[in-house]
Design an enzyme around this catalytic site. Structure first.
Site, PDB file in Angstrom:
ATOM      1  N   LYS A  45     -22.186  -8.236 -43.540  1.00  0.00           N
ATOM      2  CA  LYS A  45     -22.632  -7.463 -44.707  1.00  0.00           C
ATOM      3  C   LYS A  45     -22.721  -8.409 -45.892  1.00  0.00           C
ATOM      4  O   LYS A  45     -22.025  -9.425 -45.943  1.00  0.00           O
ATOM      5  CB  LYS A  45     -21.610  -6.362 -45.029  1.00  0.00           C
ATOM      6  CG  LYS A  45     -22.170  -5.233 -45.868  1.00  0.00           C
ATOM      7  CD  LYS A  45     -22.846  -4.195 -45.000  1.00  0.00           C
ATOM      8  CE  LYS A  45     -23.583  -3.155 -45.798  1.00  0.00           C
ATOM      9  NZ  LYS A  45     -24.050  -2.067 -44.937  1.00  0.00           N
ATOM     10  N   GLY A  95     -31.302  -3.481 -45.846  1.00  0.00           N
ATOM     11  CA  GLY A  95     -30.956  -2.784 -47.086  1.00  0.00           C
ATOM     12  C   GLY A  95     -29.642  -2.032 -47.000  1.00  0.00           C
ATOM     13  O   GLY A  95     -29.044  -1.896 -45.946  1.00  0.00           O
ATOM     14  N   ASP A  96     -29.185  -1.587 -48.133  1.00  0.00           N
ATOM     15  CA  ASP A  96     -28.032  -0.690 -48.274  1.00  0.00           C
ATOM     16  C   ASP A  96     -28.187  -0.109 -49.687  1.00  0.00           C
ATOM     17  O   ASP A  96     -29.313  -0.083 -50.215  1.00  0.00           O
ATOM     18  CB  ASP A  96     -26.702  -1.462 -48.089  1.00  0.00           C
ATOM     19  CG  ASP A  96     -25.494  -0.531 -47.895  1.00  0.00           C
ATOM     20  OD1 ASP A  96     -25.283  -0.057 -46.779  1.00  0.00           O
ATOM     21  OD2 ASP A  96     -24.771  -0.262 -48.879  1.00  0.00           O
TER      22      ASP A  96
HETATM   23  P1  NDP Z   1     -29.451   4.342 -51.978  1.00  0.00           P
HETATM   24  O1  NDP Z   1     -29.249   3.281 -52.973  1.00  0.00           O
HETATM   25  O2  NDP Z   1     -30.811   4.657 -51.487  1.00  0.00           O
HETATM   26  O3  NDP Z   1     -28.799   5.710 -52.496  1.00  0.00           O
HETATM   27  C1  NDP Z   1     -27.457   5.822 -52.885  1.00  0.00           C
HETATM   28  C2  NDP Z   1     -27.259   7.201 -53.435  1.00  0.00           C
HETATM   29  O4  NDP Z   1     -25.871   7.465 -53.619  1.00  0.00           O
HETATM   30  C3  NDP Z   1     -27.918   7.379 -54.777  1.00  0.00           C
HETATM   31  O5  NDP Z   1     -28.376   8.699 -54.891  1.00  0.00           O
HETATM   32  C4  NDP Z   1     -26.760   7.091 -55.718  1.00  0.00           C
HETATM   33  O6  NDP Z   1     -26.909   7.633 -57.013  1.00  0.00           O
HETATM   34  C5  NDP Z   1     -25.657   7.814 -54.980  1.00  0.00           C
HETATM   35  N1  NDP Z   1     -24.328   7.489 -55.497  1.00  0.00           N
HETATM   36  C6  NDP Z   1     -23.464   8.365 -56.021  1.00  0.00           C
HETATM   37  N2  NDP Z   1     -22.373   7.789 -56.429  1.00  0.00           N
HETATM   38  C7  NDP Z   1     -22.495   6.509 -56.182  1.00  0.00           C
HETATM   39  C8  NDP Z   1     -21.668   5.396 -56.397  1.00  0.00           C
HETATM   40  N3  NDP Z   1     -20.473   5.509 -56.997  1.00  0.00           N
HETATM   41  N4  NDP Z   1     -22.101   4.210 -55.988  1.00  0.00           N
HETATM   42  C9  NDP Z   1     -23.296   4.081 -55.404  1.00  0.00           C
HETATM   43  N5  NDP Z   1     -24.127   5.111 -55.175  1.00  0.00           N
HETATM   44  C10 NDP Z   1     -23.747   6.312 -55.561  1.00  0.00           C
HETATM   45  O7  NDP Z   1     -28.511   3.951 -50.740  1.00  0.00           O
HETATM   46  P2  NDP Z   1     -28.558   4.467 -49.232  1.00  0.00           P
HETATM   47  O8  NDP Z   1     -29.030   5.864 -49.165  1.00  0.00           O
HETATM   48  O9  NDP Z   1     -29.224   3.430 -48.431  1.00  0.00           O
HETATM   49  O10 NDP Z   1     -27.002   4.407 -48.859  1.00  0.00           O
HETATM   50  C11 NDP Z   1     -26.132   5.522 -49.006  1.00  0.00           C
HETATM   51  C12 NDP Z   1     -24.912   5.324 -48.129  1.00  0.00           C
HETATM   52  O11 NDP Z   1     -25.298   5.222 -46.767  1.00  0.00           O
HETATM   53  C13 NDP Z   1     -24.099   4.051 -48.419  1.00  0.00           C
HETATM   54  O12 NDP Z   1     -22.739   4.313 -48.172  1.00  0.00           O
HETATM   55  C14 NDP Z   1     -24.616   3.070 -47.381  1.00  0.00           C
HETATM   56  O13 NDP Z   1     -23.663   2.061 -47.109  1.00  0.00           O
HETATM   57  C15 NDP Z   1     -24.796   4.012 -46.201  1.00  0.00           C
HETATM   58  N6  NDP Z   1     -25.714   3.566 -45.146  1.00  0.00           N
HETATM   59  C16 NDP Z   1     -26.998   3.210 -45.411  1.00  0.00           C
HETATM   60  C17 NDP Z   1     -27.841   2.847 -44.390  1.00  0.00           C
HETATM   61  C18 NDP Z   1     -29.275   2.526 -44.624  1.00  0.00           C
HETATM   62  O14 NDP Z   1     -29.996   2.312 -43.652  1.00  0.00           O
HETATM   63  N7  NDP Z   1     -29.774   2.505 -45.844  1.00  0.00           N
HETATM   64  C19 NDP Z   1     -27.374   2.771 -42.994  1.00  0.00           C
HETATM   65  C20 NDP Z   1     -26.013   3.242 -42.818  1.00  0.00           C
HETATM   66  C21 NDP Z   1     -25.242   3.600 -43.852  1.00  0.00           C
HETATM   67  P3  NDP Z   1     -27.413   6.723 -58.224  1.00  0.00           P
HETATM   68  O15 NDP Z   1     -28.873   6.529 -57.992  1.00  0.00           O
HETATM   69  O16 NDP Z   1     -27.080   7.522 -59.426  1.00  0.00           O
HETATM   70  O17 NDP Z   1     -26.636   5.438 -58.150  1.00  0.00           O
HETATM   71  O1  2IT Z   2     -24.560   0.288 -43.186  1.00  0.00           O
HETATM   72  C1  2IT Z   2     -25.554   0.042 -42.470  1.00  0.00           C
HETATM   73  O2  2IT Z   2     -25.516   0.191 -41.245  1.00  0.00           O
HETATM   74  C2  2IT Z   2     -26.791  -0.404 -43.116  1.00  0.00           C
HETATM   75  N1  2IT Z   2     -26.841  -0.486 -44.337  1.00  0.00           N
HETATM   76  C3  2IT Z   2     -27.983  -0.793 -42.294  1.00  0.00           C
HETATM   77  C4  2IT Z   2     -27.848  -2.193 -41.771  1.00  0.00           C
HETATM   78  C5  2IT Z   2     -29.041  -2.727 -41.050  1.00  0.00           C
HETATM   79  O3  2IT Z   2     -28.969  -3.922 -40.699  1.00  0.00           O
HETATM   80  O4  2IT Z   2     -30.035  -2.032 -40.832  1.00  0.00           O
END
Ligand code: NDP
Ligand code: 2IT
Length: 438
Positions: free
Chosen positions: A118, A157-158
Protein backbone atom coordinates in the site's frame (compact mmCIF):
# COMPACT_ATOMS: atom_id res chain seq x y z
CA UNK A 1 1.30 -8.12 19.92
CA UNK A 2 3.65 -6.66 22.53
CA UNK A 3 6.48 -6.88 20.03
CA UNK A 4 4.41 -5.18 17.33
CA UNK A 5 3.52 -2.31 19.66
CA UNK A 6 7.09 -1.88 20.79
CA UNK A 7 8.56 -1.98 17.32
CA UNK A 8 5.90 0.27 15.74
CA UNK A 9 5.20 2.92 18.40
CA UNK A 10 2.26 5.27 17.93
CA UNK A 11 0.84 3.40 14.93
CA UNK A 12 -2.60 2.76 16.42
CA UNK A 13 -4.35 1.71 13.21
CA UNK A 14 -1.61 -0.82 12.46
CA UNK A 15 -1.85 -2.25 16.00
CA UNK A 16 -5.62 -2.52 15.59
CA UNK A 17 -5.38 -4.38 12.27
CA UNK A 18 -2.77 -6.81 13.62
CA UNK A 19 -4.77 -7.42 16.81
CA UNK A 20 -7.87 -8.40 14.85
CA UNK A 21 -5.94 -10.91 12.77
CA UNK A 22 -3.91 -12.41 15.63
CA UNK A 23 -7.06 -13.02 17.68
CA UNK A 24 -8.62 -14.90 14.75
CA UNK A 25 -5.51 -17.02 14.30
CA UNK A 26 -5.41 -18.56 17.77
CA UNK A 27 -7.03 -21.87 16.77
CA UNK A 28 -4.81 -22.06 13.67
CA UNK A 29 -1.57 -21.61 15.58
CA UNK A 30 -2.70 -24.23 18.10
CA UNK A 31 -3.35 -26.75 15.35
CA UNK A 32 -0.23 -26.00 13.27
CA UNK A 33 3.02 -25.99 15.25
CA UNK A 34 4.93 -25.68 11.95
CA UNK A 35 3.89 -22.03 11.65
CA UNK A 36 5.35 -21.28 15.04
CA UNK A 37 8.56 -23.11 14.23
CA UNK A 38 8.98 -21.12 11.00
CA UNK A 39 8.35 -17.82 12.83
CA UNK A 40 5.48 -17.02 10.48
CA UNK A 41 3.68 -14.61 12.82
CA UNK A 42 6.86 -12.66 13.58
CA UNK A 43 7.63 -12.42 9.86
CA UNK A 44 4.12 -11.65 8.61
CA UNK A 45 3.79 -8.51 10.78
CA UNK A 46 7.09 -7.08 9.50
CA UNK A 47 6.89 -5.42 6.05
CA UNK A 48 9.45 -6.68 3.55
CA UNK A 49 10.31 -3.09 2.63
CA UNK A 50 9.12 0.39 3.66
CA UNK A 51 9.81 3.42 1.50
CA UNK A 52 9.26 7.05 2.58
CA UNK A 53 10.17 10.02 0.45
CA UNK A 54 9.86 13.79 0.03
CA UNK A 55 7.38 15.06 -2.55
CA UNK A 56 8.12 18.70 -3.47
CA UNK A 57 5.75 20.63 -5.76
CA UNK A 58 4.69 24.21 -6.58
CA UNK A 59 1.10 25.32 -6.08
CA UNK A 60 -0.68 27.62 -8.55
CA UNK A 61 0.56 30.70 -6.69
CA UNK A 62 4.17 29.55 -6.95
CA UNK A 63 4.49 28.52 -3.28
CA UNK A 64 6.75 25.59 -2.43
CA UNK A 65 4.80 22.65 -0.97
CA UNK A 66 6.30 19.56 0.63
CA UNK A 67 4.41 16.33 1.25
CA UNK A 68 5.50 12.92 2.39
CA UNK A 69 5.16 9.89 0.11
CA UNK A 70 4.95 6.25 1.22
CA UNK A 71 5.06 2.78 -0.28
CA UNK A 72 5.04 -0.19 2.05
CA UNK A 73 5.83 -3.47 0.27
CA UNK A 74 4.42 -5.83 2.82
CA UNK A 75 4.48 -9.37 1.50
CA UNK A 76 5.42 -10.85 -1.89
CA UNK A 77 4.94 -14.56 -1.12
CA UNK A 78 2.26 -15.16 -3.75
CA UNK A 79 2.89 -12.40 -6.29
CA UNK A 80 4.18 -8.88 -6.92
CA UNK A 81 3.13 -6.35 -4.26
CA UNK A 82 -0.34 -5.04 -5.09
CA UNK A 83 -2.46 -2.39 -3.43
CA UNK A 84 -3.75 1.13 -3.73
CA UNK A 85 -2.42 4.63 -3.13
CA UNK A 86 -4.26 6.88 -0.69
CA UNK A 87 -4.01 10.67 -0.85
CA UNK A 88 -5.51 12.13 2.33
CA UNK A 89 -4.18 14.55 4.98
CA UNK A 90 -4.58 11.87 7.69
CA UNK A 91 -2.05 9.57 5.97
CA UNK A 92 1.05 8.62 7.96
CA UNK A 93 3.11 5.43 8.18
CA UNK A 94 0.66 3.74 10.60
CA UNK A 95 -2.27 4.09 8.16
CA UNK A 96 -0.27 2.79 5.20
CA UNK A 97 0.98 -0.15 7.28
CA UNK A 98 -2.50 -1.11 8.48
CA UNK A 99 -3.73 -1.00 4.87
CA UNK A 100 -0.69 -2.92 3.58
CA UNK A 101 -1.07 -5.58 6.27
CA UNK A 102 -4.76 -6.10 5.48
CA UNK A 103 -3.98 -6.18 1.77
CA UNK A 104 -1.74 -9.25 2.23
CA UNK A 105 -4.65 -11.35 3.56
CA UNK A 106 -7.21 -9.82 1.20
CA UNK A 107 -5.09 -10.50 -1.88
CA UNK A 108 -4.68 -14.11 -0.82
CA UNK A 109 -8.45 -14.75 -1.00
CA UNK A 110 -9.40 -14.33 -4.71
CA UNK A 111 -6.98 -17.06 -5.84
CA UNK A 112 -4.94 -14.68 -8.01
CA UNK A 113 -1.15 -14.12 -7.92
CA UNK A 114 -0.88 -10.82 -6.02
CA UNK A 115 1.16 -9.94 -2.95
CA UNK A 116 0.27 -7.12 -0.57
CA UNK A 117 1.38 -3.49 -0.45
CA UNK A 118 0.00 0.00 0.00
CA UNK A 119 1.14 3.56 -0.49
CA UNK A 120 0.07 7.14 -0.54
CA UNK A 121 0.69 10.60 0.75
CA UNK A 122 -0.54 13.14 3.29
CA UNK A 123 -1.38 15.35 0.28
CA UNK A 124 -4.93 16.75 0.49
CA UNK A 125 -6.57 16.79 -2.95
CA UNK A 126 -9.55 18.83 -1.69
CA UNK A 127 -9.71 22.32 -3.17
CA UNK A 128 -6.68 21.74 -5.43
CA UNK A 129 -6.82 22.74 -9.10
CA UNK A 130 -6.43 20.13 -11.80
CA UNK A 131 -3.00 21.58 -12.52
CA UNK A 132 -1.92 21.19 -8.88
CA UNK A 133 -3.14 17.58 -8.81
CA UNK A 134 -1.11 16.86 -11.94
CA UNK A 135 2.05 18.50 -10.60
CA UNK A 136 1.75 16.61 -7.32
CA UNK A 137 1.20 13.27 -9.11
CA UNK A 138 4.21 13.91 -11.37
CA UNK A 139 6.48 14.71 -8.43
CA UNK A 140 5.19 11.70 -6.46
CA UNK A 141 5.87 9.34 -9.39
CA UNK A 142 9.31 10.83 -10.01
CA UNK A 143 10.43 9.05 -6.84
CA UNK A 144 7.98 6.12 -6.81
CA UNK A 145 8.82 4.89 -10.32
CA UNK A 146 12.11 3.30 -9.27
CA UNK A 147 10.31 1.08 -6.73
CA UNK A 148 7.46 -0.27 -8.90
CA UNK A 149 6.95 -2.38 -12.03
CA UNK A 150 4.57 -4.97 -13.53
CA UNK A 151 6.55 -7.84 -11.93
CA UNK A 152 7.52 -5.94 -8.79
CA UNK A 153 4.81 -3.71 -7.35
CA UNK A 154 1.58 -2.55 -8.98
CA UNK A 155 -0.21 0.39 -7.32
CA UNK A 156 -3.83 1.44 -7.94
CA UNK A 157 -6.34 3.90 -6.44
CA UNK A 158 -7.79 4.27 -2.97
CA UNK A 159 -9.19 7.31 -1.11
CA UNK A 160 -8.38 10.46 -3.09
CA UNK A 161 -6.89 8.54 -6.01
CA UNK A 162 -9.21 7.78 -8.92
CA UNK A 163 -8.97 7.66 -12.72
CA UNK A 164 -7.68 11.24 -13.01
CA UNK A 165 -4.76 10.68 -10.63
CA UNK A 166 -3.91 7.27 -12.11
CA UNK A 167 -3.78 8.96 -15.54
CA UNK A 168 -1.26 11.58 -14.39
CA UNK A 169 0.77 8.97 -12.51
CA UNK A 170 0.87 6.68 -15.54
CA UNK A 171 1.83 9.53 -17.87
CA UNK A 172 4.83 10.42 -15.72
CA UNK A 173 5.84 6.77 -15.26
CA UNK A 174 5.77 6.24 -19.02
CA UNK A 175 7.84 9.36 -19.61
CA UNK A 176 10.61 8.79 -17.08
CA UNK A 177 10.88 5.03 -17.50
CA UNK A 178 10.93 5.38 -21.28
CA UNK A 179 8.63 2.39 -21.66
CA UNK A 180 4.96 1.61 -22.15
CA UNK A 181 4.30 -0.87 -19.36
CA UNK A 182 0.54 -0.78 -18.90
CA UNK A 183 0.73 -3.40 -16.14
CA UNK A 184 2.57 -1.07 -13.76
CA UNK A 185 -0.65 0.52 -12.46
CA UNK A 186 -4.29 -0.56 -12.40
CA UNK A 187 -7.48 1.46 -12.46
CA UNK A 188 -6.28 3.05 -15.71
CA UNK A 189 -8.52 4.75 -18.28
CA UNK A 190 -10.05 2.46 -20.89
CA UNK A 191 -7.99 3.96 -23.74
CA UNK A 192 -4.68 2.94 -22.21
CA UNK A 193 -5.01 -0.50 -20.69
CA UNK A 194 -7.75 -0.03 -18.11
CA UNK A 195 -10.24 -2.83 -17.57
CA UNK A 196 -13.96 -2.50 -18.06
CA UNK A 197 -15.76 -2.98 -14.73
CA UNK A 198 -12.70 -2.05 -12.60
CA UNK A 199 -14.40 1.22 -11.63
CA UNK A 200 -17.50 -0.63 -10.48
CA UNK A 201 -15.69 -3.69 -9.08
CA UNK A 202 -15.27 -2.90 -5.37
CA UNK A 203 -18.86 -1.75 -4.85
CA UNK A 204 -20.37 -4.47 -7.06
CA UNK A 205 -18.19 -7.12 -5.40
CA UNK A 206 -19.27 -5.97 -1.96
CA UNK A 207 -22.92 -6.42 -2.88
CA UNK A 208 -22.24 -9.83 -4.49
CA UNK A 209 -20.61 -10.94 -1.24
CA UNK A 210 -23.51 -9.63 0.88
CA UNK A 211 -25.94 -11.37 -1.51
CA UNK A 212 -24.12 -14.68 -0.89
CA UNK A 213 -24.06 -14.14 2.88
CA UNK A 214 -27.80 -13.33 2.98
CA UNK A 215 -28.62 -16.22 0.69
CA UNK A 216 -26.80 -18.63 3.05
CA UNK A 217 -29.28 -17.42 5.68
CA UNK A 218 -32.35 -17.69 3.43
CA UNK A 219 -32.55 -13.97 2.88
CA UNK A 220 -31.93 -11.55 0.01
CA UNK A 221 -31.38 -7.87 -0.79
CA UNK A 222 -34.85 -7.39 -2.23
CA UNK A 223 -36.84 -4.67 -0.42
CA UNK A 224 -34.15 -4.25 2.24
CA UNK A 225 -33.47 -0.74 3.53
CA UNK A 226 -29.80 0.15 3.26
CA UNK A 227 -27.62 2.92 4.66
CA UNK A 228 -24.27 3.54 2.97
CA UNK A 229 -21.54 5.78 4.37
CA UNK A 230 -19.32 7.56 1.86
CA UNK A 231 -20.16 8.84 -1.61
CA UNK A 232 -16.93 7.90 -3.36
CA UNK A 233 -16.01 5.10 -5.73
CA UNK A 234 -16.94 2.19 -3.47
CA UNK A 235 -20.14 3.74 -2.07
CA UNK A 236 -21.53 4.77 -5.47
CA UNK A 237 -21.20 1.34 -7.11
CA UNK A 238 -22.37 -0.50 -4.00
CA UNK A 239 -25.47 1.69 -4.15
CA UNK A 240 -25.98 0.97 -7.85
CA UNK A 241 -25.80 -2.81 -7.48
CA UNK A 242 -27.93 -2.85 -4.32
CA UNK A 243 -30.60 -0.85 -6.14
CA UNK A 244 -30.43 -3.27 -9.08
CA UNK A 245 -31.20 -6.10 -6.63
CA UNK A 246 -34.30 -4.25 -5.45
CA UNK A 247 -32.97 -2.77 -2.20
CA UNK A 248 -33.80 0.77 -1.12
CA UNK A 249 -30.78 2.91 -0.27
CA UNK A 250 -31.98 5.76 1.95
CA UNK A 251 -28.74 7.53 2.90
CA UNK A 252 -25.19 8.30 1.76
CA UNK A 253 -22.56 10.62 3.21
CA UNK A 254 -19.25 12.39 2.87
CA UNK A 255 -16.86 13.56 5.56
CA UNK A 256 -19.08 16.53 6.45
CA UNK A 257 -22.54 14.97 6.73
CA UNK A 258 -25.19 12.70 5.26
CA UNK A 259 -28.20 12.93 2.98
CA UNK A 260 -31.42 11.11 3.81
CA UNK A 261 -33.91 10.46 1.03
CA UNK A 262 -36.76 8.34 2.34
CA UNK A 263 -37.92 7.62 -1.22
CA UNK A 264 -34.54 6.18 -2.17
CA UNK A 265 -31.30 7.89 -3.25
CA UNK A 266 -31.24 9.13 -6.85
CA UNK A 267 -27.81 7.85 -7.77
CA UNK A 268 -27.46 9.86 -11.00
CA UNK A 269 -27.51 13.02 -8.90
CA UNK A 270 -24.83 11.67 -6.54
CA UNK A 271 -22.65 10.67 -9.51
CA UNK A 272 -23.03 14.13 -11.04
CA UNK A 273 -22.11 15.85 -7.74
CA UNK A 274 -19.22 13.56 -6.79
CA UNK A 275 -17.76 12.18 -10.03
CA UNK A 276 -18.24 15.21 -12.28
CA UNK A 277 -18.51 18.38 -10.17
CA UNK A 278 -16.42 17.12 -7.19
CA UNK A 279 -18.68 18.99 -4.75
CA UNK A 280 -20.08 18.27 -1.28
CA UNK A 281 -22.93 15.77 -0.81
CA UNK A 282 -25.20 18.49 0.65
CA UNK A 283 -25.68 19.74 -2.96
CA UNK A 284 -28.11 16.81 -3.29
CA UNK A 285 -30.90 18.67 -1.54
CA UNK A 286 -30.74 21.47 -4.14
CA UNK A 287 -31.77 18.84 -6.70
CA UNK A 288 -34.19 16.95 -4.44
CA UNK A 289 -35.71 19.35 -1.90
CA UNK A 290 -37.76 16.54 -0.34
CA UNK A 291 -34.49 14.97 0.94
CA UNK A 292 -32.72 16.04 4.14
CA UNK A 293 -29.10 16.89 4.89
CA UNK A 294 -27.57 16.45 8.36
CA UNK A 295 -24.10 17.44 9.51
CA UNK A 296 -21.82 14.97 11.31
CA UNK A 297 -19.88 11.75 10.58
CA UNK A 298 -21.37 9.09 12.88
CA UNK A 299 -24.99 10.31 12.91
CA UNK A 300 -25.78 8.35 9.75
CA UNK A 301 -25.76 5.14 11.82
CA UNK A 302 -28.75 6.40 13.83
CA UNK A 303 -31.00 5.79 10.81
CA UNK A 304 -33.10 2.64 10.99
CA UNK A 305 -31.98 0.12 8.36
CA UNK A 306 -31.75 -3.60 7.59
CA UNK A 307 -28.25 -3.46 6.13
CA UNK A 308 -25.39 -1.04 6.76
CA UNK A 309 -22.59 -0.68 4.21
CA UNK A 310 -19.74 1.44 5.61
CA UNK A 311 -17.86 2.53 2.45
CA UNK A 312 -15.98 5.65 3.62
CA UNK A 313 -12.98 5.13 5.86
CA UNK A 314 -11.56 3.29 8.90
CA UNK A 315 -13.20 3.30 12.35
CA UNK A 316 -16.44 4.68 10.97
CA UNK A 317 -18.61 2.40 13.17
CA UNK A 318 -17.63 2.26 16.84
CA UNK A 319 -19.24 0.23 19.63
CA UNK A 320 -21.82 2.94 20.31
CA UNK A 321 -22.92 3.13 16.66
CA UNK A 322 -22.97 -0.69 16.51
CA UNK A 323 -25.37 -0.82 19.47
CA UNK A 324 -27.63 1.81 17.89
CA UNK A 325 -27.74 -0.15 14.62
CA UNK A 326 -28.55 -3.38 16.50
CA UNK A 327 -31.31 -1.72 18.56
CA UNK A 328 -32.79 -0.43 15.31
CA UNK A 329 -32.96 -3.98 13.91
CA UNK A 330 -29.99 -4.22 11.53
CA UNK A 331 -29.45 -7.76 10.19
CA UNK A 332 -26.22 -7.43 8.20
CA UNK A 333 -23.12 -5.27 7.85
CA UNK A 334 -21.00 -5.20 4.68
CA UNK A 335 -17.58 -3.61 5.05
CA UNK A 336 -16.82 -1.79 1.78
CA UNK A 337 -14.13 0.38 3.36
CA UNK A 338 -10.98 -1.03 4.96
CA UNK A 339 -11.37 -1.57 8.73
CA UNK A 340 -14.57 0.52 8.93
CA UNK A 341 -15.62 -1.16 12.20
CA UNK A 342 -13.55 -0.85 15.36
CA UNK A 343 -12.59 -4.17 16.98
CA UNK A 344 -15.16 -3.45 19.73
CA UNK A 345 -17.88 -2.88 17.10
CA UNK A 346 -16.98 -6.18 15.39
CA UNK A 347 -17.29 -8.05 18.70
CA UNK A 348 -20.62 -6.34 19.42
CA UNK A 349 -22.04 -7.39 16.05
CA UNK A 350 -20.77 -10.97 16.36
CA UNK A 351 -22.05 -11.35 19.93
CA UNK A 352 -25.48 -10.24 18.73
CA UNK A 353 -25.46 -12.67 15.78
CA UNK A 354 -25.48 -9.89 13.19
CA UNK A 355 -24.12 -11.09 9.83
CA UNK A 356 -20.81 -9.34 9.23
CA UNK A 357 -19.09 -9.32 5.83
CA UNK A 358 -15.48 -8.44 6.67
CA UNK A 359 -13.53 -5.96 4.56
CA UNK A 360 -10.70 -8.31 3.59
CA UNK A 361 -13.22 -10.58 1.90
CA UNK A 362 -16.11 -8.27 1.03
CA UNK A 363 -14.13 -5.49 -0.67
CA UNK A 364 -11.63 -7.81 -2.36
CA UNK A 365 -13.51 -7.48 -5.67
CA UNK A 366 -11.63 -4.25 -6.40
CA UNK A 367 -8.16 -5.67 -6.16
CA UNK A 368 -9.27 -8.94 -7.78
CA UNK A 369 -10.43 -6.98 -10.81
CA UNK A 370 -7.13 -5.09 -10.74
CA UNK A 371 -5.47 -8.49 -11.09
CA UNK A 372 -7.77 -9.17 -14.06
CA UNK A 373 -6.60 -5.82 -15.50
CA UNK A 374 -2.98 -7.02 -15.11
CA UNK A 375 -3.87 -10.25 -16.95
CA UNK A 376 -5.42 -8.30 -19.83
CA UNK A 377 -2.35 -6.04 -19.98
CA UNK A 378 -0.07 -9.08 -20.22
CA UNK A 379 -2.23 -10.58 -22.95
CA UNK A 380 -2.52 -7.18 -24.71
CA UNK A 381 -6.24 -7.83 -24.96
CA UNK A 382 -9.34 -6.44 -23.32
CA UNK A 383 -12.35 -8.39 -22.16
CA UNK A 384 -15.95 -7.15 -22.35
CA UNK A 385 -17.76 -5.63 -19.37
CA UNK A 386 -19.94 -8.74 -19.07
CA UNK A 387 -16.93 -11.05 -19.09
CA UNK A 388 -15.09 -9.16 -16.34
CA UNK A 389 -18.25 -8.71 -14.28
CA UNK A 390 -19.01 -12.44 -14.51
CA UNK A 391 -15.47 -13.30 -13.39
CA UNK A 392 -15.83 -10.84 -10.50
CA UNK A 393 -19.15 -12.38 -9.44
CA UNK A 394 -17.60 -15.89 -9.47
CA UNK A 395 -14.64 -14.65 -7.46
CA UNK A 396 -16.92 -13.16 -4.79
CA UNK A 397 -19.00 -16.36 -4.63
CA UNK A 398 -15.78 -18.33 -4.09
CA UNK A 399 -14.42 -15.91 -1.49
CA UNK A 400 -17.63 -16.24 0.51
CA UNK A 401 -17.39 -20.01 0.36
CA UNK A 402 -13.69 -19.99 1.29
CA UNK A 403 -14.25 -17.72 4.31
CA UNK A 404 -17.32 -19.64 5.39
CA UNK A 405 -15.57 -23.05 5.12
CA UNK A 406 -12.44 -21.85 6.95
CA UNK A 407 -14.57 -20.46 9.80
CA UNK A 408 -16.41 -23.77 10.15
CA UNK A 409 -13.19 -25.82 9.98
CA UNK A 410 -11.64 -23.89 12.87
CA UNK A 411 -14.70 -23.88 15.14
CA UNK A 412 -15.88 -20.36 14.28
CA UNK A 413 -18.94 -21.10 12.12
CA UNK A 414 -20.73 -18.00 10.79
CA UNK A 415 -17.82 -15.80 11.93
CA UNK A 416 -16.70 -14.61 8.50
CA UNK A 417 -14.20 -12.20 10.07
CA UNK A 418 -12.26 -15.14 11.49
CA UNK A 419 -12.92 -17.18 8.34
CA UNK A 420 -11.44 -14.55 6.01
CA UNK A 421 -8.43 -13.97 8.25
CA UNK A 422 -7.75 -17.70 8.58
CA UNK A 423 -8.20 -18.56 4.90
CA UNK A 424 -6.08 -15.58 3.83
CA UNK A 425 -3.39 -16.51 6.34
CA UNK A 426 -3.12 -20.22 5.52
CA UNK A 427 -2.18 -19.66 1.88
CA UNK A 428 0.42 -17.02 2.73
CA UNK A 429 1.86 -19.03 5.63
CA UNK A 430 2.21 -22.24 3.59
CA UNK A 431 3.83 -20.31 0.75
CA UNK A 432 6.28 -18.60 3.09
CA UNK A 433 7.31 -21.98 4.47
CA UNK A 434 7.73 -23.36 0.94
CA UNK A 435 9.97 -20.43 -0.03
CA UNK A 436 12.23 -20.71 3.02
CA UNK A 437 13.48 -18.04 5.39
CA UNK A 438 13.44 -14.93 3.20
P1 NDP B 1 -13.05 7.89 -2.46
O1 NDP B 1 -11.99 8.88 -2.25
O2 NDP B 1 -13.64 7.70 -3.80
O3 NDP B 1 -14.26 8.17 -1.44
C1 NDP B 1 -14.10 8.24 -0.05
C2 NDP B 1 -15.41 8.65 0.54
O4 NDP B 1 -15.38 8.50 1.96
C3 NDP B 1 -15.74 10.09 0.26
O5 NDP B 1 -17.13 10.23 0.11
C4 NDP B 1 -15.23 10.77 1.52
O6 NDP B 1 -15.80 12.03 1.78
C5 NDP B 1 -15.70 9.76 2.54
N1 NDP B 1 -15.11 9.98 3.86
C6 NDP B 1 -15.79 10.25 4.98
N2 NDP B 1 -15.01 10.44 6.00
C7 NDP B 1 -13.78 10.30 5.57
C8 NDP B 1 -12.52 10.39 6.19
N3 NDP B 1 -12.39 10.70 7.48
N4 NDP B 1 -11.44 10.16 5.44
C9 NDP B 1 -11.56 9.87 4.14
N5 NDP B 1 -12.74 9.77 3.51
C10 NDP B 1 -13.84 9.99 4.20
O7 NDP B 1 -12.46 6.50 -1.93
P2 NDP B 1 -12.96 5.01 -2.22
O8 NDP B 1 -14.42 4.97 -2.40
O9 NDP B 1 -12.07 4.45 -3.24
O10 NDP B 1 -12.57 4.31 -0.83
C11 NDP B 1 -13.48 4.19 0.25
C12 NDP B 1 -13.02 3.07 1.17
O11 NDP B 1 -12.99 1.84 0.47
C13 NDP B 1 -11.61 3.25 1.76
O12 NDP B 1 -11.58 2.69 3.05
C14 NDP B 1 -10.75 2.42 0.83
O13 NDP B 1 -9.56 2.00 1.47
C15 NDP B 1 -11.69 1.25 0.58
N6 NDP B 1 -11.43 0.46 -0.63
C16 NDP B 1 -11.36 1.02 -1.86
C17 NDP B 1 -11.16 0.24 -2.97
C18 NDP B 1 -11.15 0.81 -4.35
O14 NDP B 1 -11.08 0.04 -5.30
N7 NDP B 1 -11.25 2.11 -4.55
C19 NDP B 1 -10.98 -1.22 -2.87
C20 NDP B 1 -11.15 -1.72 -1.52
C21 NDP B 1 -11.35 -0.91 -0.47
P3 NDP B 1 -15.03 13.37 1.40
O15 NDP B 1 -15.15 13.48 -0.08
O16 NDP B 1 -15.76 14.42 2.16
O17 NDP B 1 -13.62 13.20 1.87
O1 2IT C 1 -7.96 -1.51 -0.64
C1 2IT C 1 -7.92 -1.97 -1.80
O2 2IT C 1 -8.04 -3.18 -2.02
C2 2IT C 1 -7.75 -1.04 -2.92
N1 2IT C 1 -7.70 0.16 -2.70
C3 2IT C 1 -7.61 -1.55 -4.32
C4 2IT C 1 -6.20 -2.01 -4.59
C5 2IT C 1 -5.92 -2.41 -6.00
O3 2IT C 1 -4.73 -2.70 -6.25
O4 2IT C 1 -6.81 -2.44 -6.86
Amino acid sequence: MDQVKKRNPGEDEFHQAVMEVLESLEPVIERHPEYKKAGILERIVEPERQIMFRVPWLDDKGNVKINRGFRVQFNSAIGPYKGGLRFHPSVYLGIIKFLGFEQVFKNSLPGLPIGGGKGGSDFDPKGKSDNEIMKFCQSFMTELYRHIGPDLDVPAGDIGVGAREIGYLFGQYKRISNSYRAGVLTGKGLNYGGSLARKEATGFGLVYFVREMLSAHNSSLKDKTIVISGAGNVAIYACQKAQEYGAKVIAMSDSKGYIYDKNGIKLDTVKQIKEVERKRINEYINHHPEAEYHEGQKEIWELKCDIALPCATQNDINEESANILINNGVIAIGEGANMPCTNEAIKTFLNNKILLAPAKAANAGGVATSALEMSQNSLRLSWSFEEVNKKLDNIMVNIFKTASDAAAKYGKSENYVAGANIAGFLKIADTMIAQGLV
